[in-house]
Every structure is written in structure tokens, then in C-alpha cells.
Design a protein around this motif. Structure first.
Motif, PDB file in Angstrom:
ATOM      1  N   UNK A 128     -35.287 -27.486  14.136  1.00 27.95           N
ATOM      2  CA  UNK A 128     -35.461 -27.559  12.681  1.00 27.95           C
ATOM      3  C   UNK A 128     -36.609 -26.658  12.224  1.00 27.95           C
ATOM      4  N   UNK A 129     -37.729 -26.720  12.927  1.00 27.13           N
ATOM      5  CA  UNK A 129     -38.879 -25.893  12.549  1.00 27.13           C
ATOM      6  C   UNK A 129     -38.577 -24.411  12.731  1.00 27.13           C
ATOM      7  N   UNK A 130     -37.872 -24.066  13.792  1.00 20.39           N
ATOM      8  CA  UNK A 130     -37.481 -22.671  13.996  1.00 20.39           C
ATOM      9  C   UNK A 130     -36.550 -22.182  12.905  1.00 20.39           C
ATOM     10  N   UNK A 131     -35.634 -23.030  12.482  1.00 23.90           N
ATOM     11  CA  UNK A 131     -34.725 -22.671  11.397  1.00 23.90           C
ATOM     12  C   UNK A 131     -35.493 -22.493  10.086  1.00 23.90           C
ATOM     13  N   UNK A 132     -36.457 -23.364   9.848  1.00 21.57           N
ATOM     14  CA  UNK A 132     -37.292 -23.226   8.645  1.00 21.57           C
ATOM     15  C   UNK A 132     -38.011 -21.878   8.649  1.00 21.57           C
ATOM     16  N   UNK A 134     -37.202 -19.146  10.243  1.00 17.83           N
ATOM     17  CA  UNK A 134     -36.230 -18.059  10.102  1.00 17.83           C
ATOM     18  C   UNK A 134     -35.766 -17.897   8.657  1.00 17.83           C
ATOM     19  N   UNK A 135     -35.658 -19.012   7.932  1.00 18.68           N
ATOM     20  CA  UNK A 135     -35.173 -18.986   6.552  1.00 18.68           C
ATOM     21  C   UNK A 135     -36.293 -18.845   5.526  1.00 18.68           C
ATOM     22  N   UNK A 136     -37.542 -18.788   5.991  1.00 23.46           N
ATOM     23  CA  UNK A 136     -38.670 -18.650   5.068  1.00 23.46           C
ATOM     24  C   UNK A 136     -38.979 -19.925   4.303  1.00 23.46           C
ATOM     25  N   UNK A 137     -38.676 -21.056   4.893  1.00 20.67           N
ATOM     26  CA  UNK A 137     -38.915 -22.364   4.264  1.00 20.67           C
ATOM     27  C   UNK A 137     -40.255 -22.906   4.746  1.00 20.67           C
ATOM     28  N   UNK A 138     -41.006 -23.494   3.841  1.00 11.98           N
ATOM     29  CA  UNK A 138     -42.239 -24.174   4.224  1.00 11.98           C
ATOM     30  C   UNK A 138     -41.832 -25.444   4.980  1.00 11.98           C
ATOM     31  N   UNK A 139     -42.146 -25.544   6.274  1.00  9.26           N
ATOM     32  CA  UNK A 139     -41.708 -26.708   7.061  1.00  9.26           C
ATOM     33  C   UNK A 139     -42.226 -28.031   6.510  1.00  9.26           C
ATOM     34  N   UNK A 140     -43.441 -28.055   5.975  1.00 10.64           N
ATOM     35  CA  UNK A 140     -43.988 -29.301   5.435  1.00 10.64           C
ATOM     36  C   UNK A 140     -43.139 -29.781   4.264  1.00 10.64           C
ATOM     37  N   UNK A 141     -42.801 -28.877   3.341  1.00  7.85           N
ATOM     38  CA  UNK A 141     -41.981 -29.258   2.182  1.00  7.85           C
ATOM     39  C   UNK A 141     -40.618 -29.769   2.623  1.00  7.85           C
ATOM     40  N   UNK A 145     -39.414 -33.753   2.236  1.00  6.58           N
ATOM     41  CA  UNK A 145     -38.209 -34.091   1.480  1.00  6.58           C
ATOM     42  C   UNK A 145     -37.179 -34.764   2.378  1.00  6.58           C
ATOM     43  N   UNK A 146     -37.017 -34.246   3.590  1.00  4.03           N
ATOM     44  CA  UNK A 146     -36.068 -34.807   4.540  1.00  4.03           C
ATOM     45  C   UNK A 146     -36.388 -36.277   4.835  1.00  4.03           C
ATOM     46  N   UNK A 147     -37.644 -36.550   5.174  1.00  5.88           N
ATOM     47  CA  UNK A 147     -38.025 -37.924   5.526  1.00  5.88           C
ATOM     48  C   UNK A 147     -38.023 -38.854   4.323  1.00  5.88           C
ATOM     49  N   UNK A 157     -23.379 -37.247   4.424  1.00  9.72           N
ATOM     50  CA  UNK A 157     -24.243 -36.285   3.738  1.00  9.72           C
ATOM     51  C   UNK A 157     -25.128 -35.490   4.705  1.00  9.72           C
ATOM     52  N   UNK A 158     -25.008 -35.744   5.976  1.00  9.00           N
ATOM     53  CA  UNK A 158     -25.922 -35.159   6.952  1.00  9.00           C
ATOM     54  C   UNK A 158     -25.952 -33.627   6.886  1.00  9.00           C
ATOM     55  N   UNK A 159     -24.794 -33.002   6.590  1.00 12.82           N
ATOM     56  CA  UNK A 159     -24.759 -31.540   6.512  1.00 12.82           C
ATOM     57  C   UNK A 159     -25.623 -31.013   5.362  1.00 12.82           C
ATOM     58  N   UNK A 160     -25.926 -31.864   4.376  1.00 18.19           N
ATOM     59  CA  UNK A 160     -26.773 -31.459   3.255  1.00 18.19           C
ATOM     60  C   UNK A 160     -28.255 -31.366   3.646  1.00 18.19           C
ATOM     61  N   UNK A 161     -28.593 -31.838   4.829  1.00 15.22           N
ATOM     62  CA  UNK A 161     -29.993 -31.888   5.242  1.00 15.22           C
ATOM     63  C   UNK A 161     -30.389 -30.791   6.229  1.00 15.22           C
ATOM     64  N   UNK A 162     -29.456 -29.902   6.545  1.00 12.24           N
ATOM     65  CA  UNK A 162     -29.841 -28.793   7.420  1.00 12.24           C
ATOM     66  C   UNK A 162     -30.791 -27.880   6.649  1.00 12.24           C
ATOM     67  N   UNK A 163     -31.663 -27.155   7.315  1.00 13.76           N
ATOM     68  CA  UNK A 163     -32.571 -26.250   6.599  1.00 13.76           C
ATOM     69  C   UNK A 163     -31.835 -25.248   5.704  1.00 13.76           C
ATOM     70  N   UNK A 164     -30.701 -24.708   6.165  1.00 13.44           N
ATOM     71  CA  UNK A 164     -29.957 -23.738   5.350  1.00 13.44           C
ATOM     72  C   UNK A 164     -29.420 -24.391   4.079  1.00 13.44           C
ATOM     73  N   UNK A 165     -28.823 -25.583   4.209  1.00 11.33           N
ATOM     74  CA  UNK A 165     -28.294 -26.290   3.029  1.00 11.33           C
ATOM     75  C   UNK A 165     -29.433 -26.680   2.097  1.00 11.33           C
TER      76      UNK A 165
END
Length: 178
Positions: A128-132, A134-141, A145-147, A157-165
Motif C-alpha cells: 500500500x505504501x509503495x503504491x501511494x 508511485x501514485x504521488x499520494x501522501x501515505x498519511x492522508x 482516510x482508509x482507517x 466496496x473493497x476495490x474503492x479503497x485501493x490507492x489508485x481508486x
């Protein structure tokens, strides 16, 4: 002395290849321009390198380090030159290697995580952190939100929680707010 001059010449030729790559990156050149510039500037350098290696190889014993290095390069010559014709390809794999280095360095540390399930959980978190990253997402944010939302989510709804989605939904939210 002659070998060190020869090695310096080889290094200068390779430096010319990398100088062009640096220039192309600075110009933010697309694949077509990269292929055209490489064909015009890199191909002659590579041809000089090959001719020199073939000449030197004839005078070098197979067990010498220089002979082994030249054999290695010549056996892989086609693959080493592939980047010239395909502007999408990089000259080397440094970008990929640098992106996976944290995982590779951590492998020894993660060998003994205490329990198989703990290792699997760590793998999920690092993915998850690696995907964040790669996608330029702030991992903390993302994780905050995820938790916050995950305990009330349905399994469908699980597919809505991937970093890309998650990143796509944030883009849509910002576009609607603007």
C-alpha cells in the motif's frame, strides 16, 4: 598504463551516451524525439564501442578481467542497444532499481517477523505504501482516510479503497469542488 587509457576511453564513450540521456530528460523529450536523437547521436557511439571491443578482444586472453567484461557486453549487445530504437525504453534500469531498493534492503529485516501472518500483514502495508509513493499520494492522508472509512465499509466496496481508486476519487472530488 595502456589498459587504464583504454578503460578511460570506454568510460568517456559511455559518458557520452548518458550525457544525451540527461539532455533528453531535461527537455522532457517524448518517445519519438528520444528515438530520433538516440539514432543520430547514440548509435555512432555504440558502433565505436563495439568496434573497439572487438579489436581489444582479439588481443585479450579470455580469463583476463577485460576479456571477460568485453565477452559479457558482446553477448548482450542486442539487448544493450534496444533503447536506441525504442524511445519508451530507458538506457538502464536505474529508475526501477531505485524504486525497489527500499524493499530489497528490508528483505533481511523482514525475514523474521515472528509469525507468517505478521509477514503477510507487513507485505500488505508495504505494498500500500509503495503504491501511494508511485501514485504521488501522501501515505498519511490515505491511511487516515482508509482507517476512518474501512470499519463501516462493505466487502463489496473493497476495490474503492485501493490507492489508485482513492486517488481517482480525490481527483473527482476536487474537480467537483472547483
Amino acid at each position: 598504463m595502456a589498459e587504464s587509457k583504454l578503460a578511460a576511453w570506454f568510460v568517456r564513450q559511455i559518458g557520452r551516451l548518458y550525457a544525451l540521456e540527461k539532455e533528453l530528460r531535461q527537455k522532457k523529450a517524448g518517445p519519438q524525439l528520444r528515438a530520433a536523437m538516440r539514432a543520430r547521436q547514440s548509435r555512432p557511439v555504440l558502433q565505436r564501442l563495439r568496434r573497439a571491443m572487438e579489436l581489444v578482444r582479439r588481443r585479450t586472453l579470455p580469463q583476463e578481467l577485460l576479456g571477460q567484461a568485453i565477452d559479457y557486453a558482446l553477448k548482450r549487445w542486442e539487448a544493450l542497444n534496444r533503447f536506441v530504437d525504442d524511445g519508451v525504453l530507458e538506457i538502464d534500469t536505474n529508475i526501477i532499481e531505485n524504486s525497489i531498493r527500499p524493499s530489497a534492503l528490508g528483505k533481511k529485516n523482514w525475514l523474521f517477523v515472528g509469525h507468517l501472518e505478521a509477514g503477510e500483514r507487513r507485505a500488505v502495508i508495504y505494498t500500500l505504501l509503495g503504491s501511494c509513493r508511485r501514485l504521488g499520494i501522501n501515505p498519511f492522508d490515505y491511511l487516515k482516510d482508509l482507517f476512518t472509512r474501512l470499519p463501516e465499509a462493505k466487502i463489496t466496496q473493497i476495490q474503492d479503497f485501493t490507492p489508485a481508486a482513492w486517488a481517482n476519487s480525490r481527483k473527482r472530488e476536487f474537480a467537483q469542488a472547483a
